[in-house]
Design a protein around this motif. Structure first.
Motif, short mmCIF file in Angstrom:
data_model
loop_
_atom_site.label_atom_id
_atom_site.label_comp_id
_atom_site.label_asym_id
_atom_site.label_seq_id
_atom_site.Cartn_x
_atom_site.Cartn_y
_atom_site.Cartn_z
N LYS A 164 -42.94 -10.78 37.12
CA LYS A 164 -42.63 -9.51 36.45
C LYS A 164 -43.48 -9.32 35.18
O LYS A 164 -43.97 -8.23 34.92
N LEU A 181 -43.02 -3.71 43.82
CA LEU A 181 -42.76 -2.92 42.62
C LEU A 181 -42.39 -1.51 43.04
O LEU A 181 -43.08 -0.90 43.86
N TYR A 225 -39.00 -4.57 39.92
CA TYR A 225 -39.83 -5.51 40.67
C TYR A 225 -38.94 -6.54 41.33
O TYR A 225 -38.19 -7.25 40.66
#
Length: 145
Positions: free
Chosen positions: A63, A126, A121
């Motif tokens: 992330k 995403l 995410y």
């Protein structure tokens, strides 16, 4: 100089045009399914009446590796990661480095409400949700400096 453009925007637009030309060439030669992806990431853009939803495949990234920016009607998604491994004993030393980066920029067909954009995410995917800007009846006061 009020009318001067940012030269980096022009370079980015050039790369986008080149990517579209390569996609067209891939269609002509039947190589669309051969795994080549402009920018190294697959994108889906969906128009759901009141919002756009952009889905990007980013396997192998964390992330914190992902950077998303919205400037006007241009959404940019970039991801970069690196790792270094070192193993060894008396006679042998092995060191491996891995660097991976991808980015894509797309122009949205309509204005979006920048204050309500969200991103999630999960499992290498995403999802960016971009609510469309409500046009028409709303008015905003603008302070004159």
């Amino acid at each position: 100089m009020a009318g001067r453009r940012n030269p980096f925007d022009e370079i980015e637009e050039l790369f986008e045009r080149m990517g579209r030309q390569f996609e067209t060439m891939g269609d002509q030669f039947g190589s669309k399914g051969m795994g080549w992806q402009p920018g190294g990431m697959s994108l889906d853009v969906a128009d759901h009446d009141e919002k756009f939803v952009v889905t990007a495949d980013l396997p192998g990234f964390e992330k914190d590796d992902i950077d998303i920016s919205l400037r006007g009607d241009r959404l940019r998604i970039a991801a970069e990661s690196g790792a270094e491994t070192e193993e060894g004993d008396e006679d042998y030393l092995r060191r491996e480095r891995r660097q991976q980066s991808v980015s894509r920029t797309l122009t949205l067909p309509e204005a979006v409400d920048e204050s309500s954009v969200s991103a999630e995410y999960r499992n290498g995917v995403l999802t960016v949700t971009l609510p469309k800007a409500s046009g028409g009846d709303e008015s905003h006061d603008i302070e004159v400096n």
